[in-house]
Design an enzyme around this catalytic site. Sequence first.
Site, PDB file in Angstrom:
ATOM      1  N   LYS A  74       5.115   1.466   0.889  1.00 21.05           N
ATOM      2  CA  LYS A  74       6.036   1.253  -0.236  1.00 21.05           C
ATOM      3  C   LYS A  74       7.492   1.442   0.180  1.00 21.05           C
ATOM      4  O   LYS A  74       8.359   0.670  -0.220  1.00 21.05           O
ATOM      5  CB  LYS A  74       5.682   2.170  -1.404  1.00 21.05           C
ATOM      6  CG  LYS A  74       4.390   1.763  -2.105  1.00 21.05           C
ATOM      7  CD  LYS A  74       4.164   2.557  -3.343  1.00 21.05           C
ATOM      8  CE  LYS A  74       2.793   2.365  -3.946  1.00 21.05           C
ATOM      9  NZ  LYS A  74       2.207   1.056  -3.918  1.00 21.05           N
ATOM     10  N   HIS A 104       0.851  -1.186   0.000  1.00 17.20           N
ATOM     11  CA  HIS A 104       0.000   0.000   0.000  1.00 17.20           C
ATOM     12  C   HIS A 104       0.889   1.240   0.000  1.00 17.20           C
ATOM     13  O   HIS A 104       2.079   1.164   0.345  1.00 17.20           O
ATOM     14  CB  HIS A 104      -0.905  -0.001   1.222  1.00 17.20           C
ATOM     15  CG  HIS A 104      -2.052  -0.953   1.103  1.00 17.20           C
ATOM     16  ND1 HIS A 104      -2.742  -1.412   2.187  1.00 17.20           N
ATOM     17  CD2 HIS A 104      -2.643  -1.519   0.018  1.00 17.20           C
ATOM     18  CE1 HIS A 104      -3.711  -2.219   1.783  1.00 17.20           C
ATOM     19  NE2 HIS A 104      -3.651  -2.305   0.471  1.00 17.20           N
ATOM     20  N   THR A 163       2.851  -5.221  -8.209  1.00 20.16           N
ATOM     21  CA  THR A 163       1.844  -4.329  -8.753  1.00 20.16           C
ATOM     22  C   THR A 163       2.561  -3.077  -9.253  1.00 20.16           C
ATOM     23  O   THR A 163       3.668  -2.765  -8.820  1.00 20.16           O
ATOM     24  CB  THR A 163       0.775  -4.004  -7.692  1.00 20.16           C
ATOM     25  OG1 THR A 163       1.407  -3.621  -6.479  1.00 20.16           O
ATOM     26  CG2 THR A 163      -0.133  -5.209  -7.443  1.00 20.16           C
ATOM     27  N   GLY A 164       1.924  -2.365 -10.185  1.00 20.13           N
ATOM     28  CA  GLY A 164       2.552  -1.330 -11.000  1.00 20.13           C
ATOM     29  C   GLY A 164       3.459  -0.328 -10.328  1.00 20.13           C
ATOM     30  O   GLY A 164       4.663  -0.278 -10.597  1.00 20.13           O
ATOM     31  N   ASP A 167      -4.207  -6.200  -7.548  1.00 25.39           N
ATOM     32  CA  ASP A 167      -4.343  -7.215  -6.498  1.00 25.39           C
ATOM     33  C   ASP A 167      -5.072  -8.439  -7.048  1.00 25.39           C
ATOM     34  O   ASP A 167      -4.692  -9.580  -6.779  1.00 25.39           O
ATOM     35  CB  ASP A 167      -5.105  -6.658  -5.292  1.00 25.39           C
ATOM     36  CG  ASP A 167      -4.384  -5.490  -4.630  1.00 25.39           C
ATOM     37  OD1 ASP A 167      -3.142  -5.431  -4.720  1.00 25.39           O
ATOM     38  OD2 ASP A 167      -5.059  -4.640  -4.025  1.00 25.39           O
ATOM     39  N   SER A 207      -1.486  -1.550 -11.463  1.00 25.86           N
ATOM     40  CA  SER A 207      -1.526  -0.935 -10.142  1.00 25.86           C
ATOM     41  C   SER A 207      -2.662  -1.547  -9.320  1.00 25.86           C
ATOM     42  O   SER A 207      -3.728  -1.866  -9.860  1.00 25.86           O
ATOM     43  CB  SER A 207      -1.726   0.574 -10.290  1.00 25.86           C
ATOM     44  OG  SER A 207      -1.712   1.194  -9.034  1.00 25.86           O
TER      45      SER A 207
END
EC number: 4.2.3.3
Length: 154
Positions: A23, A19, A45-46, A71, A65
């Site tokens: 990050k 999240h 994820t992106g 997800d 993303s």
Amino acid sequence: MEYKQSPLPANKAIALVAHDNKKQDLLAWCRKHLDALRHHQLMATGTTGALIERETGLAIHKLISGPLGGDQQVGALITEGKVDMLVFFWDPFEPMPHDPDVKALLRIAAVWNIPVACNQVSADFMVASPCFSTPVERLIPDYAAYMARRAQGN
């Protein structure tokens, strides 16, 4: 549900997800374990993937993303047997509009019996385990048996 043996290989496919408020924590964890991670196939994820790749030089296969379906994309890859481990630093203090996707991802990881780390310490435990870089047997749902039973109306 019937189960069958399915090995996790020595060189694992590891999904990295974080999240926004986590990050930097995931990036710091990747830096700490750079040498260990180099031997595995990494995807993320992106936004998370772009950050980790740019800052560490690790090769990351970037997915969509998270809020745009990333997800769920990771979850689909888990069901296809293309993810062996999930490192998901999620923020327990920040509600996300895609929280149902997060819950679904964690459920799929449990169904398909892949290890999940949700913070730095649990991720450290995974890297420190001899299982991190050796083949590991696990039980997964026997989808063929499930479909055969469903086709018979059971």
